[in-house]
Scaffold this motif. Structure first.
Motif, PDB file in Angstrom:
ATOM      1  N   ASN A  89     -39.287 -98.346  -4.016  1.00 16.75           N
ATOM      2  CA  ASN A  89     -39.634 -98.034  -2.710  1.00 16.75           C
ATOM      3  C   ASN A  89     -39.220 -99.321  -1.777  1.00 16.75           C
ATOM      4  OD1 ASN A  89     -40.638 -95.733  -3.432  1.00 16.75           O
ATOM      5  ND2 ASN A  89     -42.781 -96.404  -3.085  1.00 16.75           N
ATOM      6  N   LEU A  90     -39.526-100.533  -2.100  1.00 11.95           N
ATOM      7  CA  LEU A  90     -38.825-101.530  -1.414  1.00 11.95           C
ATOM      8  C   LEU A  90     -37.466-101.701  -1.290  1.00 11.95           C
ATOM      9  CD1 LEU A  90     -39.645-104.178   0.199  1.00 11.95           C
ATOM     10  CD2 LEU A  90     -40.090-105.348  -1.737  1.00 11.95           C
ATOM     11  N   PHE A  91     -36.717-101.699  -2.282  1.00 14.01           N
ATOM     12  CA  PHE A  91     -35.360-101.649  -2.323  1.00 14.01           C
ATOM     13  C   PHE A  91     -34.765-100.692  -1.610  1.00 14.01           C
ATOM     14  CE2 PHE A  91     -31.459-100.013  -4.307  1.00 14.01           C
ATOM     15  CZ  PHE A  91     -30.616-101.114  -4.034  1.00 14.01           C
ATOM     16  N   GLU A  92     -35.389 -99.318  -1.685  1.00 16.19           N
ATOM     17  CA  GLU A  92     -34.772 -98.057  -0.625  1.00 16.19           C
ATOM     18  C   GLU A  92     -35.253 -98.314   0.759  1.00 16.19           C
ATOM     19  OE1 GLU A  92     -32.790 -95.880  -1.706  1.00 16.19           O
ATOM     20  OE2 GLU A  92     -32.994 -96.152  -3.874  1.00 16.19           O
ATOM     21  N   GLY A  93     -36.016 -99.118   1.097  1.00 15.82           N
ATOM     22  CA  GLY A  93     -36.351 -99.334   2.538  1.00 15.82           C
ATOM     23  C   GLY A  93     -35.563-100.301   2.803  1.00 15.82           C
ATOM     24  N   LEU A  94     -35.193-101.514   2.115  1.00 18.36           N
ATOM     25  CA  LEU A  94     -34.314-102.571   2.700  1.00 18.36           C
ATOM     26  C   LEU A  94     -33.056-102.082   2.735  1.00 18.36           C
ATOM     27  CD1 LEU A  94     -35.817-105.204   0.167  1.00 18.36           C
ATOM     28  CD2 LEU A  94     -36.087-105.406   2.830  1.00 18.36           C
ATOM     29  N   LYS A  95     -32.764-101.008   2.260  1.00 14.98           N
ATOM     30  CA  LYS A  95     -31.207-100.710   2.180  1.00 14.98           C
ATOM     31  C   LYS A  95     -31.097-100.133   3.458  1.00 14.98           C
ATOM     32  CE  LYS A  95     -29.622 -97.630  -0.684  1.00 14.98           C
ATOM     33  NZ  LYS A  95     -29.728 -96.752  -1.886  1.00 14.98           N
ATOM     34  N   LYS A  96     -31.831 -99.483   4.326  1.00 20.84           N
ATOM     35  CA  LYS A  96     -31.743 -99.007   5.595  1.00 20.84           C
ATOM     36  C   LYS A  96     -31.180 -99.814   6.677  1.00 20.84           C
ATOM     37  CE  LYS A  96     -35.325 -95.433   4.468  1.00 20.84           C
ATOM     38  NZ  LYS A  96     -36.302 -94.646   4.928  1.00 20.84           N
ATOM     39  N   PHE A  97     -31.534-101.211   6.459  1.00 22.53           N
ATOM     40  CA  PHE A  97     -31.074-102.227   7.415  1.00 22.53           C
ATOM     41  C   PHE A  97     -30.423-103.584   6.942  1.00 22.53           C
ATOM     42  CE2 PHE A  97     -35.482-102.313   6.769  1.00 22.53           C
ATOM     43  CZ  PHE A  97     -36.036-103.547   6.535  1.00 22.53           C
ATOM     44  N   SER A  98     -30.282-103.481   5.619  1.00 18.96           N
ATOM     45  CA  SER A  98     -29.632-104.645   5.133  1.00 18.96           C
ATOM     46  C   SER A  98     -28.739-104.223   3.913  1.00 18.96           C
ATOM     47  CB  SER A  98     -30.552-105.605   4.505  1.00 18.96           C
ATOM     48  OG  SER A  98     -31.462-105.253   3.382  1.00 18.96           O
ATOM     49  N   ILE A  99     -28.140-105.389   3.612  1.00 16.55           N
ATOM     50  CA  ILE A  99     -26.938-105.255   2.369  1.00 16.55           C
ATOM     51  C   ILE A  99     -27.750-105.790   1.324  1.00 16.55           C
ATOM     52  CG2 ILE A  99     -24.711-105.467   1.291  1.00 16.55           C
ATOM     53  CD1 ILE A  99     -23.814-106.268   4.502  1.00 16.55           C
ATOM     54  N   VAL A 100     -28.540-104.743   0.344  1.00 19.66           N
ATOM     55  CA  VAL A 100     -29.484-105.445  -0.683  1.00 19.66           C
ATOM     56  C   VAL A 100     -29.024-105.033  -2.063  1.00 19.66           C
ATOM     57  CG1 VAL A 100     -30.891-103.419  -0.630  1.00 19.66           C
ATOM     58  CG2 VAL A 100     -31.964-105.608  -1.227  1.00 19.66           C
ATOM     59  N   GLU A 101     -29.413-106.058  -2.953  1.00 23.00           N
ATOM     60  CA  GLU A 101     -29.084-105.941  -4.339  1.00 23.00           C
ATOM     61  C   GLU A 101     -30.272-106.341  -5.040  1.00 23.00           C
ATOM     62  OE1 GLU A 101     -25.719-106.847  -7.758  1.00 23.00           O
ATOM     63  OE2 GLU A 101     -25.486-107.178  -5.674  1.00 23.00           O
ATOM     64  N   SER A 135     -41.302-114.197   0.680  1.00 21.55           N
ATOM     65  CA  SER A 135     -42.160-113.898  -0.353  1.00 21.55           C
ATOM     66  C   SER A 135     -43.345-113.080  -0.041  1.00 21.55           C
ATOM     67  CB  SER A 135     -42.787-115.459  -0.835  1.00 21.55           C
ATOM     68  OG  SER A 135     -43.416-115.984   0.271  1.00 21.55           O
ATOM     69  N   LEU A 136     -43.733-112.327  -1.116  1.00 25.67           N
ATOM     70  CA  LEU A 136     -44.880-111.224  -0.995  1.00 25.67           C
ATOM     71  C   LEU A 136     -45.975-111.893  -1.155  1.00 25.67           C
ATOM     72  CD1 LEU A 136     -45.488-108.388  -0.557  1.00 25.67           C
ATOM     73  CD2 LEU A 136     -45.367-108.173  -2.981  1.00 25.67           C
ATOM     74  N   GLY A 137     -46.547-112.269  -0.116  1.00 27.48           N
ATOM     75  CA  GLY A 137     -48.271-112.820  -0.086  1.00 27.48           C
ATOM     76  C   GLY A 137     -48.308-114.173  -0.356  1.00 27.48           C
ATOM     77  N   TYR A 181     -48.840-106.232  -0.237  1.00 22.89           N
ATOM     78  CA  TYR A 181     -48.294-104.881  -0.593  1.00 22.89           C
ATOM     79  C   TYR A 181     -46.966-104.799  -0.171  1.00 22.89           C
ATOM     80  CZ  TYR A 181     -53.089-103.432  -1.728  1.00 22.89           C
ATOM     81  OH  TYR A 181     -54.120-103.458  -2.388  1.00 22.89           O
ATOM     82  N   ALA A 182     -45.996-104.039  -0.646  1.00 22.40           N
ATOM     83  CA  ALA A 182     -44.632-103.982  -0.559  1.00 22.40           C
ATOM     84  C   ALA A 182     -44.318-103.292   0.799  1.00 22.40           C
ATOM     85  CB  ALA A 182     -43.950-103.401  -1.617  1.00 22.40           C
ATOM     86  N   GLU A 183     -45.172-102.233   1.227  1.00 23.45           N
ATOM     87  CA  GLU A 183     -44.895-101.497   2.420  1.00 23.45           C
ATOM     88  C   GLU A 183     -45.287-102.371   3.746  1.00 23.45           C
ATOM     89  OE1 GLU A 183     -48.963 -99.883   0.402  1.00 23.45           O
ATOM     90  OE2 GLU A 183     -46.989-100.604  -0.185  1.00 23.45           O
ATOM     91  N   VAL A 184     -46.242-103.351   3.459  1.00 22.42           N
ATOM     92  CA  VAL A 184     -46.511-104.236   4.509  1.00 22.42           C
ATOM     93  C   VAL A 184     -45.518-105.334   4.743  1.00 22.42           C
ATOM     94  CG1 VAL A 184     -47.991-106.016   5.297  1.00 22.42           C
ATOM     95  CG2 VAL A 184     -49.050-103.834   4.301  1.00 22.42           C
ATOM     96  N   MET A 185     -44.903-105.678   3.469  1.00 18.26           N
ATOM     97  CA  MET A 185     -43.775-106.583   3.755  1.00 18.26           C
ATOM     98  C   MET A 185     -42.495-106.021   4.474  1.00 18.26           C
ATOM     99  SD  MET A 185     -41.498-108.378   0.693  1.00 18.26           S
ATOM    100  CE  MET A 185     -42.152-110.023   0.725  1.00 18.26           C
ATOM    101  N   LEU A 186     -42.417-104.753   3.844  1.00 20.57           N
ATOM    102  CA  LEU A 186     -41.065-104.110   4.700  1.00 20.57           C
ATOM    103  C   LEU A 186     -41.203-103.932   6.104  1.00 20.57           C
ATOM    104  CD1 LEU A 186     -38.411-102.630   3.872  1.00 20.57           C
ATOM    105  CD2 LEU A 186     -39.912-100.243   3.569  1.00 20.57           C
ATOM    106  N   GLU A 187     -42.277-103.489   6.380  1.00 16.78           N
ATOM    107  CA  GLU A 187     -42.558-103.271   8.057  1.00 16.78           C
ATOM    108  C   GLU A 187     -42.363-104.707   8.783  1.00 16.78           C
ATOM    109  OE1 GLU A 187     -42.829-100.471   9.927  1.00 16.78           O
ATOM    110  OE2 GLU A 187     -42.283 -99.488   7.901  1.00 16.78           O
ATOM    111  N   GLU A 188     -43.147-105.605   7.914  1.00 17.10           N
ATOM    112  CA  GLU A 188     -43.161-106.849   8.714  1.00 17.10           C
ATOM    113  C   GLU A 188     -41.690-107.551   8.991  1.00 17.10           C
ATOM    114  OE1 GLU A 188     -45.483-108.755  10.261  1.00 17.10           O
ATOM    115  OE2 GLU A 188     -47.142-107.117   9.721  1.00 17.10           O
ATOM    116  N   ILE A 189     -40.819-107.333   7.947  1.00 18.96           N
ATOM    117  CA  ILE A 189     -39.524-107.684   7.863  1.00 18.96           C
ATOM    118  C   ILE A 189     -38.482-106.816   9.042  1.00 18.96           C
ATOM    119  CG2 ILE A 189     -37.200-107.770   6.628  1.00 18.96           C
ATOM    120  CD1 ILE A 189     -38.931-108.343   3.974  1.00 18.96           C
ATOM    121  N   LYS A 190     -38.861-105.586   8.956  1.00 23.26           N
ATOM    122  CA  LYS A 190     -38.060-104.744  10.041  1.00 23.26           C
ATOM    123  C   LYS A 190     -38.592-105.070  11.360  1.00 23.26           C
ATOM    124  CE  LYS A 190     -37.529 -99.636  10.599  1.00 23.26           C
ATOM    125  NZ  LYS A 190     -37.712 -98.464  10.309  1.00 23.26           N
ATOM    126  N   LYS A 191     -39.757-105.371  11.480  1.00 25.44           N
ATOM    127  CA  LYS A 191     -40.265-105.753  12.886  1.00 25.44           C
ATOM    128  C   LYS A 191     -39.536-106.714  13.299  1.00 25.44           C
ATOM    129  CE  LYS A 191     -44.358-106.832  13.136  1.00 25.44           C
ATOM    130  NZ  LYS A 191     -45.930-106.627  13.142  1.00 25.44           N
TER     131      LYS A 191
END
Length: 237
Positions: free
Chosen positions: A133-145, A79-81, A103-113
């Motif tokens: 942006n969040l979808f495109e970021g997640l695509k780089k390391f997961s199978i996301v829909e 969840s975001l926040g 913020y989606a960009e913070v979530m993305l970095e935290e998940i990636k880390k």
């Protein structure tokens, strides 16, 4: 004689989100600039390991549409926040991970880390106007829909009372999303009111439209936004 200070909130649910404002000594008016409607789209939850929620609206429409809510017990929820995480608890669902900021960009970095969704099947639940942006970021390391469970519609009706309030008073109009501001400037003169924004995404949108926000909340939450507004107005009584 100085004009009275009036607060105008433009989000969909008004006093449910801004109780501190509505219980304050200031006059507060609610004129919703948007409304959300379900898309009635749903996917087979068996196909996903993780489900990501980025807003209370996403949770609400998702829960209204799924036919087998018991399956969520077997999914890891992100969840975001904290507000989104808290809302999940109303459905007896606990987050596996909660992003520390809204913020989606913070979530993305935290998940990636943390690397826990690497190559996993992920369902991203959002509304139609959410950035990709969040979808495109997640695509780089997961199978996301991505699943849009609701559409946001701009309110095109003109509120004559709102026009009069802005004309006759010192107003502070609160915008909680780019879409709220977009709808507002369709029918009202934004230069006649003090613009208040919930966060940088909304403020950036306001500036791209050629306007300037008087204040932007540091934390992208209704509580933080309310506290900022009340502190500002009380200092200027």
């Amino acid at each position: 004689m100085s004009k009275s200070k009036n607060i105008i909130v433009t989000n969909e649910f008004g006093n449910k989100d801004f109780l501190p404002l509505f219980s304050s000594e200031f006059k507060v008016f609610h004129f919703p600039m948007i409304k959300t409607v379900p898309t009635n789209k749903i996917l087979d939850l068996d196909n996903f390991d993780f489900i990501i929620f980025t807003s209370k609206n996403g949770i609400r429409f998702f829960m209204d549409s799924i036919k087998e809510p018991h399956k969520l017990k077997f999914k890891k929820i992100i969840s975001l926040g904290s507000k989104t995480s808290d809302y999940l608890k109303e459905f007896n669902i606990n987050s596996y991970f909660t992003s520390p900021k809204n913020y989606a960009e913070v979530m993305l970095e935290e998940i990636k880390k943390r690397d826990f969704i690497k190559d996993k099947k992920v369902l991203l639940v959002q509304g139609n106007l959410a950035s990709n942006n969040l979808f495109e970021g997640l695509k780089k390391f997961s199978i996301v829909e991505r699943l849009n469970v609701y559409n946001t519609l701009l309110e095109k009706k003109i509120f004559l009372e709102l026009e009069k309030i802005i004309l006759d008073n010192d107003t502070y109009t609160v915008f909680t999303s780019p879409s709220c501001f977009d709808a507002f400037i369709l029918n009202y003169e934004a230069l006649r009111t003090n613009i208040i924004s919930i966060g940088t995404t909304t403020t950036n949108f306001i500036e791209k439209k050629g306007y300037k926000a008087l204040m932007t909340s540091k934390m992208q939450t209704y509580d933080s936004l309310s506290s900022m507004i009340l502190e500002y107005l009380r200092e200027r009584k």
